[in-house]
Design an enzyme around this catalytic site. Structure first.
Site, PDB file in Angstrom:
ATOM      1  N   LYS A 198       0.836  -1.194   0.000  1.00  0.00           N
ATOM      2  CA  LYS A 198       0.000   0.000   0.000  1.00  0.00           C
ATOM      3  C   LYS A 198       0.874   1.248   0.000  1.00  0.00           C
ATOM      4  CE  LYS A 198      -3.905   1.826   2.750  1.00  0.00           C
ATOM      5  NZ  LYS A 198      -4.735   1.529   3.959  1.00  0.00           N
ATOM      6  N   SER A 214      -9.596   1.510   2.922  1.00  0.00           N
ATOM      7  CA  SER A 214      -8.669   2.292   2.127  1.00  0.00           C
ATOM      8  C   SER A 214      -7.633   1.467   1.367  1.00  0.00           C
ATOM      9  CB  SER A 214      -7.936   3.292   3.025  1.00  0.00           C
ATOM     10  OG  SER A 214      -7.159   2.634   4.015  1.00  0.00           O
ATOM     11  N   SER A 235     -10.144  -1.099   6.778  1.00  0.00           N
ATOM     12  CA  SER A 235      -9.449  -0.773   5.538  1.00  0.00           C
ATOM     13  C   SER A 235      -8.755  -1.949   4.861  1.00  0.00           C
ATOM     14  CB  SER A 235      -8.421   0.335   5.787  1.00  0.00           C
ATOM     15  OG  SER A 235      -9.065   1.550   6.056  1.00  0.00           O
TER      16      SER A 235
END
Length: 454
Positions: free
Chosen positions: A79, A153, A177
């Site tokens: 990420k 996310s 997330s």
């Protein structure tokens, strides 16, 4: 033979170590898929031009017979909120478009020590602050149907795993997330017990703090890969590193699981309820006793109110000015006494969970009350989700995730079925604090659903 881009990371590492596949060949395979598929999906934001050099070096190490780590030669993504030395890290923000860290995040260091080749960074919302992976770098699209969101996310990473662009991903989770994108994209995800995976080098925060609730954890296509990744990532970090070592309890024999499908305050879509009952039936055939139950005195509405105050305490220092319609935004100006009251309520809730898990090995719940969402670029205050055809508040999506997350409990999400639109439905297994190996063992009992046709 299944194409290597769909192989689990453990199998890729074994193939590279055994000479069946070279690290360079595997990286080129993934890069080719990124070049062909990612322009339409917008899952990656940065690709490392030096990755091929690292792959060739990994192959030379195999040829020399050197000791190899558990991820030796495995190309993978992380990420774009995790710092990568010499490689742009933006946290989804235009203000960090040119930010190139000098040092790796602790999780990235662990990957490299295990022999992994980090070749790309995946998309996320600005500062990790949305349930969609929408940023100035793109709108990530669900590989099962690009009209739908990957969730967020860690949505770019979940989509990249689902599309076969990477075998595994390292994401982060504060209010679902990792778990929500795993559910929407039809992959496996694990939110570790808070504190067992170092957060050092995760952005935000942009200063040397360790915020409450936030964790770093893996996404993968198999539960075995989740467990492999957790073993690589977990351990002491930062200032704690000289004082303690991690020794997770072994997995319990999974014999008794609670099932909680809904709550009057947060209705669950009928398709999800049906899938949960189907999973419960399958578990029963495996010899697991499944009982509809929930911790006494624990209600989603109460847990959500506690979570809103606690997450405001996380969100304000992470993001600065707070959108009042964002998660926890209504409490951005709360006093320390208000936060402390919520913290006390959190630990009372945690005590109820602890007593509950003396009776059950894990609890099976929805990941979200709603099916995977369409893209929504409106302000938070205008957004809604559909549950059984009825509009519900946008932040209902995080209700099940915050229920366990604020108490620092581990949760493993796995795909269980496709909905009426052909999109994945995930289910969540949560367990006692430090019971990560048990939630993984429970999730392993759910058969895989396959991958999108891409």
């Amino acid at each position: 033979m299944t194409a290597a881009h769909w192989w689990p990371a453990g199998r890729v590492a074994a193939a590279i170590a055994g000479g069946e596949l070279s690290a360079a060949e595997y990286l080129d395979l993934l890069l080719d898929r990124v070049a062909r598929l990612d322009p339409g999906l917008e899952l990656l934001v940065t690709v490392d031009d030096t990755a091929r050099d690292r792959a060739r070096a990994a192959d030379r190490a195999v040829a020399r017979g050197e000791p190899l780590g558990p991820l030796h030669g495995v190309a993978l993504t992380v990420k774009d909120s995790l710092a990568t030395a010499g490689l742009r890290t933006t946290a989804g923000s235009a203000l960090r478009r040119d930010h190139v860290p000098a040092a790796d995040a602790r999780a990235v260091t662990a990957l490299r020590r295990a022999g992994a080749i980090v070749f790309g960074k995946t998309n996320l919302p600005e500062h990790c602050a949305d349930i969609q992976a929408r940023s100035v770098y793109g709108v990530s699209r669900n590989p099962w149907d690009p009209a739908y969101s990957t969730g967020g996310s860690s949505g770019g990473g979940a989509g990249a795993v689902a599309a076969g662009l990477t075998p595994v991903e390292v994401g982060s989770d504060v209010a679902g997330s990792i778990r929500i994108p795993a559910g929407y994209c039809g992959v496996a995800g694990h939110k570790p017990t808070y504190g067992i995976v170092p957060l050092d080098g995760h952005l935000p925060p942009y200063h040397p703090t360790t915020p409450d609730v936030v964790v770093v954890g893996p996404l993968a296509r198999t539960v075995d890969d989740l467990e492999l990744m957790l073993g690589v990532l977990s351990g002491p970090g930062g200032r704690d590193g000289s004082a303690w070592r991690l020794d997770l309890p072994p997995a319990r024999p999974v014999r008794r699981i609670a099932l909680w499908t809904g709550d009057p305050a947060v209705p669950t879509d009928p398709e999800i309820v049906a899938v949960l009952h189907d999973v419960a039936e399958r578990l029963g055939k495996e010899g697991v006793a499944v009982e509809e139950d929930a911790p006494p005195g624990v209600r989603l509405a109460d847990a959500s109110r506690i979570a809103d105050r606690l997450l405001a305490g996380v969100g304000v220092p992470l993001r600065g000015a707070h959108d009042r319609a964002a998660l926890g935004g209504a409490h951005a100006g709360q006093s320390y006494a208000d936060w402390y009251d919520a913290d006390v309520a959190r630990w009372r809730l945690a005590a109820r969970w602890e007593r509950f898990f003396a009776r059950y090995d894990a609890i099976l719940t929805p990941v979200t009350p709603n099916l995977a969402i369409v893209h929504d670029g409106r302000p938070f205050a205008e957004r809604r989700v559909l549950v059984g055809g009825a509009e519900r508040p946008y932040w209902d999506q995080v209700a099940w995730a915050t229920l366990t997350g604020v108490c620092h409990l581990p949760t493993t999400v796995v795909p269980a079925a496709l909905d009426s639109r052909g999109l994945p439905i995930g289910v969540a297994f949560s367990g006692p604090r430090f019971g990560d190996l048990t939630t993984l063992a429970a999730a392993r009992l759910v058969p895989p659903i396959g991958h999108p046709p891409c």
